[in-house]
Motif scaffolding. Structure first.
Motif, mmCIF file in Angstrom:
data_model
loop_
_atom_site.group_PDB
_atom_site.id
_atom_site.type_symbol
_atom_site.label_atom_id
_atom_site.label_comp_id
_atom_site.label_asym_id
_atom_site.label_seq_id
_atom_site.Cartn_x
_atom_site.Cartn_y
_atom_site.Cartn_z
ATOM 1 N N ARG A 190 0.836 -1.198 0.000
ATOM 2 C CA ARG A 190 0.000 0.000 0.000
ATOM 3 C C ARG A 190 0.876 1.256 0.000
ATOM 4 N N GLU A 191 1.939 1.161 0.801
ATOM 5 C CA GLU A 191 2.896 2.263 0.896
ATOM 6 C C GLU A 191 3.494 2.596 -0.482
ATOM 7 N N ALA A 192 3.889 1.514 -1.203
ATOM 8 C CA ALA A 192 4.532 1.705 -2.507
ATOM 9 C C ALA A 192 3.532 2.309 -3.492
ATOM 10 N N ALA A 193 2.282 1.813 -3.438
ATOM 11 C CA ALA A 193 1.261 2.345 -4.351
ATOM 12 C C ALA A 193 0.987 3.803 -4.008
ATOM 13 N N GLY A 194 0.940 4.100 -2.714
ATOM 14 C CA GLY A 194 0.716 5.477 -2.266
ATOM 15 C C GLY A 194 1.812 6.389 -2.751
ATOM 16 N N GLN A 195 3.041 5.940 -2.605
ATOM 17 C CA GLN A 195 4.182 6.763 -3.025
ATOM 18 C C GLN A 195 4.118 7.011 -4.542
ATOM 19 N N ALA A 196 3.757 5.958 -5.289
ATOM 20 C CA ALA A 196 3.705 6.109 -6.754
ATOM 21 C C ALA A 196 2.614 7.130 -7.132
ATOM 22 N N TYR A 197 1.479 7.035 -6.454
ATOM 23 C CA TYR A 197 0.392 7.986 -6.718
ATOM 24 C C TYR A 197 0.845 9.409 -6.385
ATOM 25 N N PHE A 198 1.461 9.545 -5.226
ATOM 26 C CA PHE A 198 1.929 10.858 -4.783
ATOM 27 C C PHE A 198 2.928 11.441 -5.795
ATOM 28 N N ASP A 199 3.890 10.607 -6.200
ATOM 29 C CA ASP A 199 4.908 11.086 -7.148
ATOM 30 C C ASP A 199 4.259 11.535 -8.461
ATOM 31 N N ARG A 200 3.244 10.789 -8.884
ATOM 32 C CA ARG A 200 2.584 11.147 -10.146
ATOM 33 C C ARG A 200 1.859 12.492 -10.006
ATOM 34 N N ILE A 201 1.144 12.646 -8.900
ATOM 35 C CA ILE A 201 0.399 13.897 -8.678
ATOM 36 C C ILE A 201 1.374 15.078 -8.677
ATOM 37 N N ILE A 202 2.492 14.921 -7.987
ATOM 38 C CA ILE A 202 3.465 16.015 -7.911
ATOM 39 C C ILE A 202 4.063 16.279 -9.295
ATOM 40 N N SER A 203 4.396 15.209 -10.018
ATOM 41 C CA SER A 203 5.042 15.441 -11.321
ATOM 42 C C SER A 203 4.038 16.038 -12.316
ATOM 43 N N GLU A 204 2.763 15.772 -12.130
ATOM 44 C CA GLU A 204 1.748 16.384 -13.020
ATOM 45 C C GLU A 204 1.364 17.783 -12.551
ATOM 46 N N ASP A 205 1.988 18.233 -11.476
ATOM 47 C CA ASP A 205 1.671 19.527 -10.887
ATOM 48 C C ASP A 205 0.187 19.612 -10.533
ATOM 49 N N SER A 206 -0.304 18.512 -10.003
ATOM 50 C CA SER A 206 -1.701 18.444 -9.589
ATOM 51 C C SER A 206 -1.757 18.539 -8.061
ATOM 52 N N ARG A 207 -2.930 18.229 -7.479
ATOM 53 C CA ARG A 207 -3.086 18.475 -6.041
ATOM 54 C C ARG A 207 -3.244 17.239 -5.176
ATOM 55 N N ILE A 208 -2.634 17.301 -4.018
ATOM 56 C CA ILE A 208 -2.808 16.277 -2.990
ATOM 57 C C ILE A 208 -3.930 16.762 -2.074
ATOM 58 N N GLU A 209 -4.853 15.852 -1.763
ATOM 59 C CA GLU A 209 -5.965 16.208 -0.879
ATOM 60 C C GLU A 209 -5.829 15.444 0.446
ATOM 61 N N PRO A 210 -6.540 15.908 1.500
ATOM 62 C CA PRO A 210 -6.323 15.347 2.844
ATOM 63 C C PRO A 210 -6.383 13.826 2.936
ATOM 64 N N ARG A 211 -7.280 13.170 2.166
ATOM 65 C CA ARG A 211 -7.397 11.714 2.335
ATOM 66 C C ARG A 211 -6.380 10.941 1.510
ATOM 67 N N ASP A 212 -5.646 11.632 0.651
ATOM 68 C CA ASP A 212 -4.646 10.939 -0.174
ATOM 69 C C ASP A 212 -3.467 10.493 0.683
ATOM 70 N N TRP A 213 -2.827 9.439 0.210
ATOM 71 C CA TRP A 213 -1.588 9.027 0.873
ATOM 72 C C TRP A 213 -0.539 10.112 0.628
ATOM 73 N N MET A 214 0.261 10.395 1.629
ATOM 74 C CA MET A 214 1.371 11.344 1.427
ATOM 75 C C MET A 214 2.541 10.923 2.313
ATOM 76 N N PRO A 215 3.768 11.205 1.866
ATOM 77 C CA PRO A 215 4.914 10.837 2.698
ATOM 78 C C PRO A 215 4.853 11.578 4.027
ATOM 79 N N ALA A 216 5.338 10.908 5.080
ATOM 80 C CA ALA A 216 5.293 11.527 6.410
ATOM 81 C C ALA A 216 6.030 12.864 6.422
ATOM 82 N N ALA A 217 7.119 12.962 5.674
ATOM 83 C CA ALA A 217 7.907 14.204 5.690
ATOM 84 C C ALA A 217 7.164 15.352 4.997
#
Ligand code: ACO
Length: 311
Positions: free
Chosen positions: A1-28
Motif C-alpha cells: 500500500r505504501e509503494a502504491a501510495g508513493q507512486a500515486y503521490f509522485d505522479r500527482i506532484i510530477s503532473e503539478d496536480s493536487r494532494i488532498e487530505p485523504r490521499d496518501w502522502m509521505p510523512a515528511a
C-alpha cells in the motif's frame, strides 16, 4: 500500500496536480506542510497585535473602522489556515498550546513595535506587500486545502496593501512633520519586511525539498528580489525613499539587488529575543485564557443543539 501510495503521490506532484487530505502522502511532506501552515496561521494571529495597538488611536472614525476590519481579516486568515493545518492531523488546541508555550514559530516581522500611526501605513504597504509577494505563488501549492485558503487570503491582502499605501500617501502629502513620520516608518519597516522572505537561499534548509514538492514555487531570495523591484517603483509615487542606497537592477542576472541585511538580528528575533517577542506571546496567552468561557459556551451550545436533533 505504501509503494502504491508513493507512486500515486509522485505522479500527482510530477503532473503539478493536487494532494488532498485523504490521499496518501509521505510523512515528511505532511510534517513540512504542518510546520509551514501552522507557522503561517500563528503569524496571522500574532500579526493582529501590532495593528490592534492603534485601533483606539486611529486619527478618524473612518480610519478606525478600516483598521478594525483589517485586523478582523487577519483573524479570519488565521482561522482558515488552522483549518487547513487540522486536515493534516494536528488539533487546533495543540497548535494553540504550542504557540502560547513559546514553542511554535511565527513570522519575525510581528516582533517589532508599532510606535506611530504611520506604522499602520508601512505595515500595510511593506509587510502586507511582502506577504502578497510570498503568498500569491502559494495559491498553487500542491496541498489542496492550503492553496485554496491562500486564494481568498491573497485577495484580502491586496486590499490591505492598498489601504497601507493610501495612509502613507496621505501622510506624505501632508505637513512636513507628517511626511517625516511616514518616512521614519518606512525606514524602520523596510529591512524587517525583506527578512520576512526567510534566510538567504544558501542558509534555507527547507527550500529545496519544499520546491521539489511544489509547496514553495520560488526561493526566498528570488521572492525578496521581486519585492524590492516592486517597492522601488511604488515608493516614487509615495514621494518617499527606501533606506537602501544599494538597490539596483542587475542587467546580467535581470534581478533586483538590495543592500546587506542584518541576519544576526533575524536570528535573534527567531530565537525569541526580538523587541516584542515576550510581549506578543504574553498577550496571546492572556487572550486565550480570557476567551476560555467563549469556547466552553460554544461547546455547550453545540451539545444542546445535537441533543435536540437526536431527541
Ligand atoms: N520569521 C520566522 N521564522 C522564519 C522566517 C521568518 N520571516 N523565515 C524563515 N523562518 C524559519 C523557518 O520557519 C524555518 O524554521 P523551522 O525549520 O524551525 O520551521 C527556518 O527559519 C529556516 O527557513 P527556511 O528553510 O527558508 O524555511 P521555509 O522553507 O519554511 O521558508 C517561509 C520560510 C518563506 C516563511 C515559508 O515558510 C513560507 O512561505 N511560509 C508561508 C508564509 C508565511 O508564513 N507568512 C507569514 C507572514 S505574512 C502574514 O502573516 C501577513
Amino acid at each position: 500500500r505504501e509503494a502504491a501510495g508513493q507512486a500515486y503521490f509522485d505522479r500527482i506532484i510530477s503532473e503539478d496536480s493536487r494532494i488532498e487530505p485523504r490521499d496518501w502522502m509521505p510523512a515528511a511532506y505532511r510534517k513540512t506542510l504542518l510546520r509551514q501552515i501552522s507557522q503561517h496561521a500563528h503569524s496571522e494571529i500574532i500579526g493582529m497585535q501590532p495593528e490592534a495597538n492603534w485601533i483606539t488611536r486611529a486619527p478618524s472614525l473612518k480610519r478606525k473602522s478600516i483598521l478594525m476590519a483589517k485586523v478582523q481579516d487577519e483573524a479570519g486568515h488565521g482561522l482558515y489556515l488552522y483549518s487547513a493545518a487540522e486536515t493534516l492531523g494536528q488539533s487546533r488546541d495543540q497548535m494553540m498550546e504550542d504557540l502560547i508555550a513559546g514553542k511554535a514559530r511565527y513570522s519575525s516581522i510581528f516582533n517589532y513595535p508599532t510606535i506611530s500611526w504611520a506604522d499602520m501605513g508601512a505595515i500595510g504597504w511593506l509587510v502586507d506587500g511582502a506577504a502578497i509577494c510570498n503568498q500569491v505563488p502559494l495559491c498553487r501549492a500542491s496541498y489542496g486545502p492550503y492553496g485554496r485558503a491562500m486564494v481568498r487570503i491573497c485577495k484580502e491582502e491586496s486590499f490591505h496593501q492598498r489601504q497601507g499605501f493610501e495612509i502613507l500617501l496621505e501622510l506624505s502629502n501632508g505637513t512636513p512633520a507628517q511626511k517625516q513620520m511616514a518616512q521614519d516608518a518606512v525606514n524602520r519597516w523596510y529591512a524587517p519586511s525583506l527578512m520576512m522572505f526567510g534566510p538567504p537561499d544558501d542558509d534555507s534548509p527547507n527550500s529545496k525539498q519544499s520546491m521539489a514538492w511544489n509547496i514553495k514555487r520560488f526561493s526566498n531570495d528570488e521572492l525578496r528580489s521581486r519585492f524590492v523591484g516592486m517597492m522601488v517603483e511604488q515608493v516614487k509615487v509615495l514621494g518617499l525613499t527606501l533606506p537602501d542606497k544599494d538597490i539596483r537592477f542587475n542587467e546580467e542576472t535581470k534581478k533586483w539587488e538590495h543592500g546587506p541585511l542584518d541576519w544576526n538580528e533575524f536570528k535573534e528575533v527567531l530565537a525569541g529575543r526580538g523587541p516584542c517577542n515576550s510581549q506578543r506571546i504574553e498577550r496571546r496567552r492572556e487572550a486565550h485564557e480570557n476567551g476560555a468561557w467563549v469556547r466552553e459556551a460554544a461547546v455547550a451550545y453545540a451539545r444542546k443543539q445535537a441533543e435536540k436533533v437526536n431527541a
